[in-house]
Design an enzyme around this catalytic site. Structure first.
Site, PDB file in Angstrom:
ATOM      1  CG  ASP A   1      45.286  44.163  49.790  1.00 47.34           C
ATOM      2  OD1 ASP A   1      44.173  43.951  49.252  1.00 47.34           O
ATOM      3  OD2 ASP A   1      45.735  45.295  50.027  1.00 47.34           O
ATOM      4  CD  GLU A   2      39.118  42.169  52.687  1.00 52.58           C
ATOM      5  OE1 GLU A   2      38.173  42.421  53.420  1.00 52.58           O
ATOM      6  OE2 GLU A   2      39.174  42.565  51.499  1.00 52.58           O
TER       7      GLU A   2
ATOM      8  CD  GLU B   1      33.965  41.739  47.661  1.00 56.65           C
ATOM      9  OE1 GLU B   1      34.121  42.267  48.769  1.00 56.65           O
ATOM     10  OE2 GLU B   1      34.838  41.763  46.754  1.00 56.65           O
TER      11      GLU B   1
ATOM     12  CG  ASP C   1      37.489  38.541  53.017  1.00 54.00           C
ATOM     13  OD1 ASP C   1      38.462  37.858  53.382  1.00 54.00           O
ATOM     14  OD2 ASP C   1      37.617  39.679  52.545  1.00 54.00           O
TER      15      ASP C   1
ATOM     16  CG  ASP D   1      32.091  37.749  54.594  1.00 54.45           C
ATOM     17  OD1 ASP D   1      32.080  38.736  55.351  1.00 54.45           O
ATOM     18  OD2 ASP D   1      32.379  37.830  53.384  1.00 54.45           O
TER      19      ASP D   1
END
Length: 911
Positions: free
Chosen positions: A488-489, A761, A483, A496
């Site tokens: 922190d992902e 985003e 994404d 997506d």
């Protein structure tokens, strides 16, 4: 001797090919040029026809395979030969010879004839090499460094071994993988140019190994190998709430070096109890953290032979199975573009800030000189705030930090190993002296996908949008489709990926990239068919089954099939596709999927102070019903391709029930939907949820809704990919252009006007007053809204697949938006396709390229009453142009392969 023979063959082959009108080029096996270490039991071959002739189709092909290239070119010792096979098939032709053997290299050639009875002659010799096909082929043992302490955030372990090779080496292969990330060396030389190996998969079910040809690195006599390990995705922090040690607590290495000597004997050097381990300069590394490096702890000479490792510790040997090992399939992560700073400045706080001019994913390379023990700290950010200060609040818990401690004594050059960063800007603290543009560069890092598409127009903002889409893809295609690459992902969000997949196939060759990822999707799918929110799944089984996210299981395989024509993708994913729809069917009640958690139209438009209900909230179950129908339609198509007649009947019946239930629950008799949002009408129209008699009025409601928002879109992740497509389909193409060209928020060009170099985003990640959206969810590199790229290719320039893999091509440009020029190129599986139009001096000039072995239906816009020429000749007199038909205001023609130039009078768009 072997090298000289190959050189001679290449030169002679090239000389013959030049003299022929028909050539066979770009031979690939499993999407690769001369792959080694594959484990596909039945490899597929592809090739491209090259000719100066028009309207060329392949008439037949012949493939031959052997174990010796010299014998093969003489037609001797053939292992398998297809014989002359009457067929137009030139992509994904299956090997049909004897069973393949681990480690063995196979050589192959192909020759073809065309519809003019010309022959290509035999192609150059290509090869593929098998990897280790069975778990029993592995004689190496898993080893772990015997270093105590917390499993995460510890110094990166280093493992090494000296070994003797008593004879000259003919060939050598290294088969290697790890728990965690690895960087391997032999005799002081880094192995390969791949990074972040072994990549990210559902490790406990599918762990990739890599194969390297290390023949030239080895020597007779003493040799040594050294491998450094990092936490990576295996045990480092992923997602939130201190989520770590997901696949295991301990880093490990599996290393199998197989050597063949010139006398024909063999020897294997493997990971075993004789290895040693220690730690060194990488004192901490993590995907989210970054890297801390203490150069004082470097151990010179630890990877060449002869190093004294008597004070290093022993390793632990594990009795661990190898049934989860698979050969690497996707393109590896490699270095790409290098950016020099466009500006180095100091802000009001006295901090040194470097601007590289492009939001990218990768790392920096820093040259530094100073005293021993001096620490330099580097932070990474995507944007600066309106005061020019460094902005990292949107990174949440991700540090994106480098700490470097100098060893002293001269120039030191540093770049990270076991992390990656999303950034345009870096802040350097405590750099000794003045940092100059010659001392720091940024290096882009992403999966090594071949560029396939180009798109440009007369509008520079649209061109920047296209560039932003491409850079969003590069930065988020780092082994998995993530994404975002900075906070922190950095997870493989399925929603997506499905939204962007078709755009991705235009920009780059993503076939093997997605094939690998889809196998992990299947592996992580639950027993009852639920598809995780993210793949690989690090959020747990309950994080699954959201409409538009889980439908990646059906949408992506079909998109890949249409883009690349590889039916195996559907075959391999069919069980997964069917399981997903089986779950939805069992969960539904009265043919309505109206239960469970759903993300809905994620990040749709909502005003800050919504007093009059302007927020574009779409009923989540309405969305779910639409995607259930869409996936069911795709299953009908897939089952038809795979000739599963019973499934075609079942899903056809099911689709009718789904749509009938939609009309009962979510629509009035007149076609007004319970949610009067753009996304509701877009999905209902895109997936044919309404009867034909109600579609035109629904499209008009959509258009009116858009106009009521001042010609702005309000869609989120699920509605955005289709909105311009729906408008165009129902005759509102100018409104589609108006949306594309809109420069104020919310729109695609608003971020461009605000200086974006990637897709954001949120529509307003940076607001009009230069403040930021909420930092909890505000990535500036998030490719989902870049799905508009698909519409740009397929409508502005009109380039799309009429048949799987572009065997038949549709070229139907739709001029508009005050554009005076647009060009798209796409390297299809058959070769280059092109659509390029220009309005100049009152004339429409249109250039088309159709690859050999394909045909195209080309629509000449607004040409029905015009005199049309092709290279100055009336098109009715050009023999290779067939089926000339007026279709409304347009003219439709059928073209064989070749290059074409059309012209006819046309009024230019009004300024």
């Amino acid at each position: 001797m072997r090298t000289s023979v190959f050189a001679l063959l290449f030169i002679l082959g090239g000389a013959v090919a030049v003299a022929q009108k028909l050539q066979v080029k770009e031979l690939t096996c499993e999407y690769q040029d001369n792959p080694i270490g594959i484990d596909v039991a039945v490899p597929h071959f592809s090739w491209k026809l090259v000719t100066t002739q028009r309207a060329i189709k392949q008439k037949s092909y012949e493939i031959r395979v052997g174990l010796d290239p010299n014998a093969l070119v003489k037609g001797q010792n053939i292992l398998w030969q297809s014989g002359v096979t009457p067929s137009e098939q030139s992509v994904h032709v299956a090997y049909a010879g004897p069973g393949l053997t681990s480690r063995r290299r196979y050589y192959w050639q192909v020759k073809v004839s065309d519809n003019n009875n010309a022959s290509s002659g035999w192609s150059e010799v290509k090869y593929w090499e098998m990897g280790l096909l069975d778990a029993e082929d592995w004689t190496a043992s898993w080893i772990e460094p015997a270093i105590e302490g917390d499993s995460v955030g510890r110094p990166s372990p280093m493992l090494r071994k000296d070994f003797q090779l008593p004879n000259p080496v003919r060939s050598a292969r290294l088969y290697i993988t790890s728990h965690g990330l690895y960087e391997a060396h032999i005799n002081g030389q880094r192995i390969g140019d791949q990074y972040l190996t072994p990549g990210w998969t559902s490790y406990n079910k599918r762990l990739q190994y890599q194969t390297f040809d290390v023949t030239k690195i080895l020597k007779q006599g003493p040799n040594a190998t050294g491998v450094m390990l990092g936490d990576g995705w295996y045990r480092g922090h992923l997602a939130w709430e201190n989520n770590r040690n997901i696949y295991g607590r301990n880093l490990g290495l599996l290393f199998q070096l197989e050597v063949e000597y010139t006398d024909g004997t063999r020897e294997t050097i493997a990971s075993d109890q004789n290895w040693k381990c220690s730690t060194g300069p990488i004192v901490k590394a993590g995907i989210y953290y970054g890297e801390a490096y203490d150069a004082r702890l470097e151990i010179p000479g630890w990877t060449p032979a002869g190093f004294d490792d008597h004070d290093w510790k022993d390793v632990r040997v594990l009795n661990e199975g190898k049934t989860n090992l698979v050969a690497s399939y996707a393109p590896p992560v490699r270095k790409h573009e290098v950016f020099k700073p466009i500006r180095i400045s100091k802000n009001k706080k006295g901090e040194t800030i470097i601007d590289f001019g492009q939001n990218l994913v990768g790392w920096i390379k820093l040259t530094i000189r100073g005293n021993p023990g001096h620490k330099v700290t580097v932070h990474h950010a995507e944007v600066l705030d309106k005061h020019g200060d460094f902005y990292t609040e949107n990174l949440r818990a991700a540090d994106q930090e480098i700490q470097y401690i100098l060893k002293g004594g001269g120039d030191e050059i540093y770049e990270p190993r076991f992390s990656f960063f999303g950034f345009r800007y870096v802040r350097v603290k405590d750099y000794p002296g003045n940092l100059t543009v010659d001392q720091i560069v940024a290096i882009a890092l992403y999966s090594d996908m071949k560029p396939t598409g180009k798109f440009s127009t007369s509008n520079p903002l649209i061109n920047q949008l296209q560039r932003n889409i491409q850079w969003g893809q590069k930065g988020n295609f780092v082994d998995v489709p993530t994404d975002c690459p900075q906070r922190d992902e950095r997870l493989g969000w399925t929603g997506d990926a499905q939204a962007f997949c078709r755009t991705a196939t235009f920009n780059m060759d993503v076939a093997s990239f997605f094939i690998k990822w889809l196998k992990d999707l299947s592996a992580d799918q639950t027993e009852d068919g639920r598809v995780p929110f993210v793949v690989p799944n690090v959020l747990g089984e309950n994080a699954s089954a959201s409409a538009g996210w889980a439908d990646a299981a059906t949408i992506i395989p079909w998109n890949l099939y249409m883009a690349y024509g590889d039916k195996r993708i559907l075959e391999q994913q069919y069980k997964s596709m069917k399981a997903w729809l089986g779950f939805v069917e069992k969960t539904s009640l009265n043919d309505l999927w109206n239960s469970g958690f759903h993300f809905g139209d994620w990040l749709f438009y909502r005003p800050l102070d919504d007093n009059d209900g302007r927020a574009a909230v779409t009923d989540k179950y309405l969305i779910a019903q639409c995607f259930w129908a869409h996936s069911t339609q795709l299953m009908i198509q897939t089952a038809t391709v795979l000739e599963k007649k019973d499934d075609v009947v079942h899903y056809t019946d099911q689709l009718k029930k789904i749509k009938d239930a939609f009309m009962r629950e979510y629509s009035t008799e007149s076609g007004r939907l319970v949610s009067s949002t753009q996304t509701a009408y877009v999905l209902a129209l895109q997936f044919d949820m309404l009867p034909e008699s109600l579609r035109e009025q629904a499209a008009q409601r959509l258009a009116q809704n858009i106009e009521s928002y001042g010609n702005h879109l309000t869609t989120g992740f699920l509605g955005t990919p289709y909105i311009c497509e729906v408008l165009t389909r129902f005759g509102h193409e100018e409104l589609a252009y108006t949306l594309l060209m809109q420069e104020s928020y919310p729109s695609w060009l608003y971020p461009v006007k605000m200086g974006a170099t990637t897709i954001w985003e949120r529509w307003d990640g940076i607001k009009t007053d230069s403040t930021f959206q909420t930092p909890g969810m505000n990535s500036f590199n998030h490719y989902a809204y870049g799905a508009i790229g698909d519409w740009m290719y397929r409508n502005i320039t009109g380039l799309s697949a009429l048949a799987p893999g572009y065997k038949e091509i549709k070229i139907r440009p739709i001029p508009g938006g005050k554009l005076t020029q647009a060009t798209a190129e796409l390297v299809t599986p058959y070769g280059l396709a092109k659509s390029s139009w220009m309005i100049q001096d009152g004339r429409f000039r249109f250039d088309v390229i159709v690859p050999a072995n394909t045909s195209a239906n080309v629509i000449l816009p607004n040409a029905a009453t015009k005199k049309i020429t092709e290279r100055s000749i009336d098109i009715g007199k050009v023999k290779v142009i067939r089926e000339i038909t007026a279709v409304g205001a347009d003219v439709s023609v059928t073209l064989g392969s070749g290059s074409y130039h059309f012209e006819y009078p046309l009024t230019p768009p009004q300024p």
